[in-house]
Design an enzyme around this catalytic site. Sequence first.
Site: not given
Ligand SMILES: O=C(O)[C@H](O)[C@@H](O)[C@H](O)[C@H](O)CO
Ligand SMILES: [Zn+2]
Length: 302
Positions: A19, A101, A121, A208
């Site tokens: 990420e 978190r 989650e 996202d």
């Molecule tokens: O990366 C993120 O933003 C979250 O931490 C992840 O858990 C997933 O990408 C999300 O669930 C999808 O929307």
């Molecule tokens: Zn994300």
Amino acid sequence: MASPKIETLLPTVYSTCGEGPHWDVPSQSLYSVDIQAGTALRWEADTGKQSKITLDGTVSFVVPCDRGGVVVGHNRSISHVDWDSQALTVLGELDQGTTNRTNDAKADASGRLWPGTMGLEAVPGKVAGPVGALYSMSTDHKLTKQLGSISISNGMDWTDDNSVMFYIDSVPRKVYAFDFDMAAGTISNQRTAVEFAPDSLSTYGLPDGMCIDAEGKIWVACFSASAVHRFDPETGKTLQTLKFPATNITSVCFGGKNLDELFVTSSQYNLQPSQGVQPLAGSLFRVTGLGVKGRAPYNYKG
Ligand SMILES: O=C(O)[C@H](O)[C@@H](O)[C@H](O)[C@H](O)CO
Ligand SMILES: [Zn+2]
């Protein structure tokens, strides 16, 4: 006519959820995080050299600081970390007394940080409810709650004139736009810039991470849809679609010498059996030949 080329830059570099790509101009390197591994990574474009810091728990974003080091989202805290010594200083705590978190964050053009949170989650994309929030942290570390009742606080970016802030809550599948007052550090006049149709889960997934390009169009990583879509935030219309060899595409960021390369992160965390075997899940991808430039993200000035 531009013809995009998608390459797997660092195969399976993220052991969990990759990420938060952040292109750092001074060092010509890409920072990103591997959330559940608790690491922040740095890849130097000129040499290919990789380094990382590792903390206990989750690390959900990494943003370089003007004073040196980085600010990270660590479990529920916002902390400064010195990259070389890994010395950590807590700057603030969010959602204390909960099991939330931190998730995505970015700095605005004035150097203020915008971190968000999310609930536990169990399965990717499924949280207990809208128990998260969006905050801002001033350069002197004061926290302000900007929005409540957020499900999965995710990507954001600002127009070049800093008049509009875009912001994603993944579960309602909305890219919101707000009027942005940078001097005051406030957002107002919430509206939906991009609406994802209820029957479009396989092609659009969950929005996202996101970033804006030099033409004011937005690039949205679409989790569970193997895709990044480019939208016109004025009309909500899809302008372009990029497909990747991994289902859970998590975030995007422009970078490279000319800021015309798109870095794309992905996740291999908790892949569901229905998603099949995915040898490239958790890779960092790079897209060249897009024919459009972006802007490097801003540093935190705190
Ligand atoms: O990366 C993120 O933003 C979250 O931490 C992840 O858990 C997933 O990408 C999300 O669930 C999808 O929307
Ligand atoms: Zn994300």
